[in-house]
Design an enzyme around this catalytic site. Structure first.
Site, PDB file in Angstrom:
ATOM      1  CG  HIS A 114      -2.683-107.546  41.204  1.00  0.00           C
ATOM      2  ND1 HIS A 114      -3.427-107.521  42.355  1.00  0.00           N
ATOM      3  CD2 HIS A 114      -3.400-108.311  40.341  1.00  0.00           C
ATOM      4  CE1 HIS A 114      -4.541-108.214  42.191  1.00  0.00           C
ATOM      5  NE2 HIS A 114      -4.548-108.706  40.964  1.00  0.00           N
ATOM      6  CG  ASP A 133       0.652-110.839  39.500  1.00  0.00           C
ATOM      7  OD1 ASP A 133       1.372-109.873  39.130  1.00  0.00           O
ATOM      8  OD2 ASP A 133      -0.545-110.952  39.175  1.00  0.00           O
ATOM      9  NE  ARG A 146      -8.188-110.308  44.860  1.00  0.00           N
ATOM     10  CZ  ARG A 146      -8.162-110.321  43.530  1.00  0.00           C
ATOM     11  NH1 ARG A 146      -7.089-110.756  42.886  1.00  0.00           N
ATOM     12  NH2 ARG A 146      -9.188-109.884  42.835  1.00  0.00           N
ATOM     13  CB  ILE A 170      -7.421-119.318  36.699  1.00  0.00           C
ATOM     14  CG1 ILE A 170      -8.382-118.193  36.292  1.00  0.00           C
ATOM     15  CG2 ILE A 170      -5.982-118.902  36.396  1.00  0.00           C
ATOM     16  CD1 ILE A 170      -8.201-116.894  37.072  1.00  0.00           C
ATOM     17  CD  GLU A 178      -1.802-106.597  45.288  1.00  0.00           C
ATOM     18  OE1 GLU A 178      -2.596-105.998  44.561  1.00  0.00           O
ATOM     19  OE2 GLU A 178      -1.650-107.824  45.259  1.00  0.00           O
TER      20      GLU A 178
HETATM   21  C1  8YV Z   1      -7.296-107.042  38.351  1.00  0.00           C
HETATM   22  C2  8YV Z   1      -7.785-109.271  39.385  1.00  0.00           C
HETATM   23  O1  8YV Z   1      -6.401-106.729  39.308  1.00  0.00           O
HETATM   24  O2  8YV Z   1      -9.536-110.154  38.144  1.00  0.00           O
HETATM   25  C3  8YV Z   1      -9.035-110.029  39.244  1.00  0.00           C
HETATM   26  O3  8YV Z   1      -9.545-110.540  40.246  1.00  0.00           O
HETATM   27  O4  8YV Z   1      -7.110-109.355  40.343  1.00  0.00           O
HETATM   28  C4  8YV Z   1      -7.370-108.433  38.258  1.00  0.00           C
HETATM   29  O5  8YV Z   1      -7.538-108.983  37.053  1.00  0.00           O
HETATM   30  C5  8YV Z   1      -8.150-105.920  38.236  1.00  0.00           C
HETATM   31  O6  8YV Z   1      -9.214-105.977  39.116  1.00  0.00           O
HETATM   32  C6  8YV Z   1      -8.469-105.273  36.986  1.00  0.00           C
HETATM   33  O7  8YV Z   1      -9.411-104.267  37.168  1.00  0.00           O
END
Ligand code: 8YV
Length: 315
Positions: free
Chosen positions: A278, A255, A231, A154, A260
């Site tokens: 998020h 985000d 995170r 990413i 959370e």
């Molecule tokens: C989602 C995420 O929040 O992929 C991750 O690590 O943080 C997200 O894409 C999520 O787990 C979708 O279920």
């Protein structure tokens, strides 16, 4: 043959739920909601379905002697005790790659929103304040210096997009990646000191907890903008609020948060902060691809084949 028992530790996405219920006896969050029913089914649970934020500690794994696989619908799996899973011979899978574009898009979006104050601009027009005079001038993003904390898949997708904005790109990671054309700094502080924007996209978990601390924020400085699409645990949220309130840091686009879905009121009160709930991977196309991969990992396992995307520790 009867369907295998599966524990859904989080409410499954509506894009995943129909696939799960067609192939498994799904027990949704029984471990949290109904201890007696959970105790009854625990001996035969062979699979767990989880989201990227799910907590699957060693204690839960130990209660499931028949567990074979944990399928995470998310790239992050910092809530899963992979070491405990490994000891018990349990496979852990996640959903990398399919969300790279969306998370990178959102990182760029938060950078632009924080720099150009787009949410504030929208409010400015809606609230009828324009006729009284223009908005205050904002900060230019094109050509600025971008520091990326975490140069995985990413991080690299963010860098590609930032290059189109003519940004000067540098990064920090556990080690320098010789194949990449970007400048490497050994620490987040060194990187922040040379950056106008700092984007955090490193895995969560014990190894990165509080990595972006007061010192890093001070190095980024009063004009600097911090963006977190990783995170909440990676950024020291108390230090972030303090730095923003005192003007030691210029702004932020967030985000993800420490606790959370609860976002501190002090953070919400800051106009130089752009907040999102998020949503890094939250488009229909990407969540469908994640759901399909999460399901196909289970399908492959129960067909006696190797899952498609085990976590790196179990590859
Ligand atoms: C989602 C995420 O929040 O992929 C991750 O690590 O943080 C997200 O894409 C999520 O787990 C979708 O279920």
């Amino acid at each position: 043959m009867s369907q295998p028992d599966l524990l859904a530790v989080a409410k499954p996405s509506p894009l995943l739920a129909p696939q799960l219920t067609a192939a498994f006896r799904v027990h949704e969050r029984l471990h949290e909601t109904d201890p007696a029913a959970f105790a009854a089914v625990a001996p035969t649970v062979r699979a767990i379905s989880a989201s990227g934020e799910s907590k699957i500690p060693a204690a839960l794994i130990a209660q499931l002697p028949a567990l074979e696989i944990i399928s995470v619908m998310g790239v992050g799996y910092d809530g899963v005790d992979v070491a405990a899973a490994k000891v018990q011979g349990v496979m852990v899978t996640h959903t990398p790659d399919v969300l790279n574009d969306d998370v990178a898009d959102l990182a760029i979006g938060l950078m632009l929103c924080a720099a150009r104050q787009l949410p504030a601009a929208d409010r400015f027009v809606r609230e009828g304040r324009w006729p009284a005079g223009p908005m205050p001038l904002a900060r230019k993003m094109s050509g600025a210096r971008l520091g990326i904390v975490g140069m995985g898949r990413i991080g690299q997708a963010i860098a590609l997009r930032a290059a189109a904005f003519g940004m000067q790109i540098a990064y920090t990671a556990r080690s320098a990646k010789a194949a990449l054309p970007y400048l490497f700094h050994p620490t987040p502080v060194a990187l922040a000191a040379q950056s106008d924007f700092l984007v955090v996209i490193t895995p969560g978990g014990a190894g990165t907890r509080g990595l972006i601390n007061a010192e890093v924020m001070a190095a980024l400085g009063p004009q600097g903008i911090l963006v977190n699409v990783a995170r909440g645990s990676v950024v020291d949220e108390a230090a972030l609020i303090d730095a923003l309130e005192r003007g030691l840091l210029g702004g932020a686009g967030l985000d993800v948060f420490e606790n959370e879905p609860n976002v501190p009121d002090r953070l919400k009160a800051l106009p130089q902060v752009v907040l999102a709930p998020h949503i890094g991977s939250a488009t229909t196309a990407t969540r469908q691809a994640m759901a399909d991969l999460a399901f196909n990992n289970l399908r492959e396992h129960f067909a006696g084949r190797r899952p498609l995307s085990p976590v790196p520790e179990l590859r």
